[in-house]
Scaffold this active site. Structure first.
Site, mmCIF file in Angstrom:
data_model
loop_
_atom_site.group_PDB
_atom_site.id
_atom_site.type_symbol
_atom_site.label_atom_id
_atom_site.label_comp_id
_atom_site.label_asym_id
_atom_site.label_seq_id
_atom_site.Cartn_x
_atom_site.Cartn_y
_atom_site.Cartn_z
ATOM 1 C CE LYS A 1 -31.577 -12.341 1.878
ATOM 2 N NZ LYS A 1 -31.898 -11.010 2.423
ATOM 3 C CG ASP B 1 -0.842 5.075 -0.254
ATOM 4 O OD1 ASP B 1 -1.785 4.819 -1.027
ATOM 5 O OD2 ASP B 1 -0.872 4.811 0.962
ATOM 6 C CB CYS C 1 -13.572 4.195 36.302
ATOM 7 S SG CYS C 1 -13.812 2.582 35.520
ATOM 8 C CG ASP D 1 -2.053 -0.993 1.106
ATOM 9 O OD1 ASP D 1 -2.217 -1.574 0.017
ATOM 10 O OD2 ASP D 1 -2.774 -1.198 2.098
ATOM 11 C CE LYS E 1 -30.115 -10.980 -2.375
ATOM 12 N NZ LYS E 1 -29.560 -10.151 -1.294
ATOM 13 C CD GLU F 1 6.750 -1.269 -2.757
ATOM 14 O OE1 GLU F 1 7.937 -1.455 -3.071
ATOM 15 O OE2 GLU F 1 5.887 -2.179 -2.740
ATOM 16 C CD GLU G 1 -24.889 -13.647 -11.824
ATOM 17 O OE1 GLU G 1 -24.120 -12.685 -11.636
ATOM 18 O OE2 GLU G 1 -25.975 -13.557 -12.430
ATOM 19 C CB CYS H 1 -18.214 1.933 37.859
ATOM 20 S SG CYS H 1 -16.736 2.654 38.611
#
EC number: 6.5.1.2
Length: 674
Positions: A321, A38, A439, A34, A119, A36, A117, A433
């Site tokens: 589904k 960028d 805390c 990433d 979904k 390189e 395919e 608490c």
């Protein structure tokens, strides 16, 4: 550098960047890091900044974003973007095939073939290309019309800004005319996890689909670019030369530079369809993205128009589904987490078990009322379920398998983090608490809330970093954030000079947020984002707010005596006064500025509440749309409520609205009202 040399280098950089985009997003074979990548992009942007006349609409630099979209224009779809009929039953899939066979036979066709395919669980969009160049992208909306979000879609690397040559007449049509491509924008699991890690726990997205839907409607395209999303194409419509079958069109889309579903398969009958569904029932969990079913389409595209559609869905396709995944495991123990307000939340520790492709070892139990409702004990066999959410939930106890020795889940008497004796507010189910100042868990929670997206939206200030800041004693409250130095930040784990500077830049940017956001960011008990806006309107400065008595506060819309008392208690605390001094000294907005102009007045005078799950909007953004149009968001249904927007699985609020005769609309009608 002269213009000719710059043009030559720009051409090479664009080709190299697009090649690496294809390797990463389409072929999953990255060759560089990433960092390189960028660097290549930074060099391109630098050259185009120096020579702006060389910038083209399809340059990779145009994916970076940066523009602010105040509103999204409405787009009328040339052909309706219909949703598919859904089923959880293999038998209903078989019935669908029988119906299609009869319809095809009536048209004089032979035995139909189908394309199966996976979904993708994402957000449907439409892309228009003119002369090969991306000119418009829009959401599905209500199927007839959607929102134009071209600037946001251009930030997605797997959406070509210019079509590649596919060869043959289809590409010729694309170059010389218009082509429409439809598909699904989604977020990969690793990108989703990365995004959620940057957000405080209470602001995290429930699942990748919600994250995608929310991101696509952001006004800042630079923020959209930062959240990595992907696109898969499944529909192609051009002027001339489209292939006669759906499977061939998927191949054409791939040649034009799109990613298509890798698992698409031609099926010649119900047996092959059932095999495909069964094969991917478990295999889908190995994929790097969420899939929630299988889509079946008639392969012969020429029959689609002849078979037609109902008012909502085409007759030539159906979506199967997969049911929600459940697993049986053992509740081995319970740990208690401490929230920003000191609330103690029980979390179940489970015997590690496989569920939805991952190993689950924890599940929230919400509160002690839920524990009592379930009747669950330590040692019980329990059923856990994962249905769209990231965190699974315990749905039932297998009482027939309860061991002889189980233990009751007892509420703790001391804070598990700081050891302070716990207390309980009258009429509430949770323990808390009271050690607000000392805390560490509450300190962390308050700072994360302060930095959260709906508060001051401080980027790069995630949970890990805040924990280190508190542990090292660099911060005790939100006011201390603005005294941090680059040296302090760079000394923390996984922080370098550049990362430290990014945090400081984000803190500086947060000073420009609104007064209302600051009020919400303070984390006053019972004061949500909507209440903070009412307070900001009624009390134009922090100083004025601190002076107001309970009766005066209770008269503010949506406040009342309980919230008024909470506000007075908050501002009476010495540590709060000290924090406010630090925030004021840092330049935070301690008073109201100019009010933002309304988009329109379509909801003026309306008191609106949302209930159930929305398909195309994130709840908070939908509420903001109402406010931007003059409406008011309420938190409960009463006689004063004028409108209820009901999504999927709407519950008691919908029932109460029906009894009171309050107007109820669905998401489609809500979008038309905008």
């Amino acid at each position: 550098m002269d213009k000719a040399k710059a043009q030559q280098e720009i051409g090479k950089l664009r080709a190299e960047i697009e090649r690496h985009n294809r390797l990463y997003y389409l072929e999953a074979k990255p060759e560089i890091s990433d960092f390189e990548f960028d660097k290549l992009l930074e060099r391109l942007i630098a050259l185009e900044t120096e020579f702006p006349e060389l910038v083209t609409p399809d340059s990779p630099s145009q994916r970076v974003g940066g523009g602010i979209t105040k509103e999204f224009p409405t787009v009328i779809h040339r052909e309706p973007m219909l949703s598919l009929s859904n089923t959880y039953s293999i038998g209903e899939v078989s019935d669908f095939c029988t119906r299609v066979e009869k319809l095809v036979a009536a048209e004089g066709g032979g035995t139909p073939e189908y394309v199966a395919e996976l979904k993708y669980d994402g957000v449907a969009i439409s892309l228009f290309y003119r002369d090969g160049l991306l000119v418009r992208g829009s959401t599905r909306g209500d199927g007839r019309q959607g929102d134009e979000i071209t600037a946001n879609l251009k930030t997605i690397p797997s959406i070509p800004l210019r079509l590649q040559s596919a060869g043959g007449s289809l590409f010729d049509a694309a170059v010389n005319g218009e082509v429409e491509v439809r598909g699904e924008v989604y977020m990969r699991k690793d990108d989703f996890e990365r995004l959620n890690e940057e957000r405080p726990e209470e602001e995290r997205f429930a699942n990748p689909r919600n994250a995608t839907a929310g991101t696509l409607k952001l006004q800042d395209s630079a923020e959209v670019a930062r959240r990595r999303m992907s696109f898969v194409a499944y529909y192609l419509k051009g002027h001339d030369g489209e292939a006669p079958t759906h499977l061939r069109r998927l191949e054409q889309l791939k040649c034009m530079g799109f990613m298509t579903g890798a698992a698409a398969r031609l099926c010649k009958g119900m047996d092959e369809i059932a095999n495909f569904i069964g094969e991917w029932s478990e295999k889908r969990w190995t994929l790097p993205y969420e899939t929630d079913g299988v889509v079946l389409k008639l392969n012969e595209v020429g029959l689609w128009d002849r078979l037609g559609a109902t008012a909502k869905s085409p007759r030539w396709a159906i979506a199967y589904k997969y049911p929600a995944q459940q697993a049986k495991t053992v509740l081995q123990g319970v740990v208690f987490q401490v929230g920003r307000l000191g609330t103690i939340t029980p979390v179940a520790e489970l015997k590690p078990t496989k569920l939805a492709g991952s190993t689950v070892s924890r599940s929230t139990l919400h509160n002690f009322d839920e524990i009592e409702r379930l009747g669950v004990r330590i040692g019980d066999h329990v059923m856990i379920e994962k249905s769209g959410e990231v965190i699974p939930k315990v749905v039932s106890v297998v009482l027939d398998e309860r061991p002889a020795e189980t233990a009751e889940i007892e509420a703790p008497s001391e804070c598990p983090v700081c050891g302070t004796k716990l207390e309980r507010h009258e009429g509430e189910v949770s323990w808390y608490c009271p050690n607000e100042e000392g805390c560490p868990a509450q300190k962390r929670g308050r700072i994360l809330h302060f930095a959260s997206r709906n508060a001051l939206d401080i980027q790069n200030l995630g949970e890990s970093l805040v924990s280190q800041l508190v542990e090292r004693g660099f911060v005790s409250d939100a006011g201390d954030l603005y005294s941090l130095t680059q040296e302090q930040l760079a000394s923390l784990d996984r922080m370098a000079a550049k990362s430290a500077q990014n945090v400081l830049d984000a803190l500086e940017k947060s000073k420009k947020q609104s007064y209302a956001r600051l009020l919400f960011a303070l984390g006053i008990r019972h004061v949500g984002a909507a209440t903070a806006r009412e307070l900001a309107h009624a009390c134009p400065s922090i100083d004025r707010l601190r002076e107001m008595g309970e009766e005066e506060l209770a008269a503010v819309p949506d406040i009342g005596p309980v919230i008024a008392a909470s506000i007075r208690d908050f501002f009476a605390k010495p540590w709060v006064a000290a924090m406010l001094e630090k925030l004021a000294a840092a330049g935070l907005p301690m008073q109201a500025g100019e009010e933002k102009a309304l988009v329109n007045t379509n909801f003026e005078g309306q008191s609106v509440i949302f209930t159930g799950g929305l398909e195309r909007h994130v709840r908070q953004q939908a509420e903001e749309m109402v406010r931007e149009r003059g409406g008011k968001i309420v938190s409960s249904v009463s006689k004063k409520t004028t409108l209820v927007v009901a999504g999927k699985e709407a519950g008691s609020k919908l029932e109460k609205a029906m009894k009171l005769g309050v107007r109820v609309i669905d998401e489609d009608e809500f979008e038309r009202m905008l």
